[in-house]
Design a protein around this motif. Structure first.
Motif, mmCIF file in Angstrom:
data_model
loop_
_atom_site.group_PDB
_atom_site.id
_atom_site.type_symbol
_atom_site.label_atom_id
_atom_site.label_comp_id
_atom_site.label_asym_id
_atom_site.label_seq_id
_atom_site.Cartn_x
_atom_site.Cartn_y
_atom_site.Cartn_z
ATOM 1 N N THR A 218 0.860 -1.180 0.000
ATOM 2 C CA THR A 218 0.000 0.000 0.000
ATOM 3 C C THR A 218 0.897 1.231 0.000
ATOM 4 O OG1 THR A 218 -1.802 -1.068 1.185
ATOM 5 C CG2 THR A 218 -1.689 1.312 1.402
ATOM 6 N N SER A 219 0.506 2.240 -0.735
ATOM 7 C CA SER A 219 1.258 3.497 -0.766
ATOM 8 C C SER A 219 0.942 4.297 0.502
ATOM 9 C CB SER A 219 0.840 4.278 -2.008
ATOM 10 O OG SER A 219 1.499 5.509 -2.026
ATOM 11 N N VAL A 220 1.975 4.760 1.197
ATOM 12 C CA VAL A 220 1.787 5.559 2.416
ATOM 13 C C VAL A 220 2.349 6.948 2.163
ATOM 14 C CG1 VAL A 220 2.387 5.796 4.858
ATOM 15 C CG2 VAL A 220 1.919 3.520 3.904
ATOM 16 N N THR A 221 1.532 7.967 2.449
ATOM 17 C CA THR A 221 1.968 9.353 2.285
ATOM 18 C C THR A 221 2.100 10.007 3.649
ATOM 19 O OG1 THR A 221 0.821 9.482 0.165
ATOM 20 C CG2 THR A 221 1.407 11.577 1.198
ATOM 21 N N LEU A 222 3.249 10.628 3.878
ATOM 22 C CA LEU A 222 3.483 11.410 5.094
ATOM 23 C C LEU A 222 3.566 12.859 4.692
ATOM 24 C CD1 LEU A 222 6.325 9.241 6.707
ATOM 25 C CD2 LEU A 222 3.861 9.100 7.123
ATOM 26 N N THR A 223 2.829 13.714 5.388
ATOM 27 C CA THR A 223 2.836 15.139 5.085
ATOM 28 C C THR A 223 3.409 15.905 6.270
ATOM 29 O OG1 THR A 223 0.851 14.801 3.750
ATOM 30 C CG2 THR A 223 1.370 17.074 4.329
#
Length: 136
Positions: free
Chosen positions: A126-131
């Protein structure tokens, strides 16, 4: 009774692991399904007693088996460096997408403001995005 080493069954499909344990003179105890990136779905993650441990023949070996999911922890508030290290480590094995947000003030160290998906169990890869907040 004779002592035998628990064979290296890590990553093996459960059926193959059972054959290997039986050949070694051991028996399968409980199997527990867990989220893990260490083995494909249905693959052995851990053996208890552990692989290579000397045990008497006939010992029940309890197995944890991957359910094909990985567990994403809560990373909000952690430094981007630590959060990235957690995700790229062997237990999760995901390289996160890092994005900046100018609508909030920069922090030192740069830390995770939001994460997507939320903490929980997700399919492997799964693609995980951290902002993080970069300020203006």
């Amino acid at each position: 009774s004779t002592m035998v080493a628990v064979p290296n069954i890590t990553g093996m499909p459960l059926a193959a692991a059972k054959v290997a344990l039986t050949k070694a003179g051991l028996a399968v105890g409980t199997t527990t399904s867990v989220p893990s990136a260490l083995a494909p779905k249905g693959g052995v993650v851990t053996a208890i007693p552990a692989v290579a441990t000397e045990v008497p023949t006939g010992t029940l070996i309890n197995l944890t088996v991957s359910n094909g999911l990985i567990r994403i922890p809560s990373l909000v508030g952690k430094s981007i460096t630590d959060a990235s290290a957690t995700l790229t480590g062997p237990a999760i094995g995901i390289t996160p997408i890092i994005k900046s947000k100018t609508s909030c003030s920069a922090t030192d160290p740069i830390s995770v403001a939001t994460q997507s998906p939320e903490p929980g169990d997700v399919p492997r890869n799964t693609s995980v995005t951290l902002t993080y907040c970069s300020g203006r």
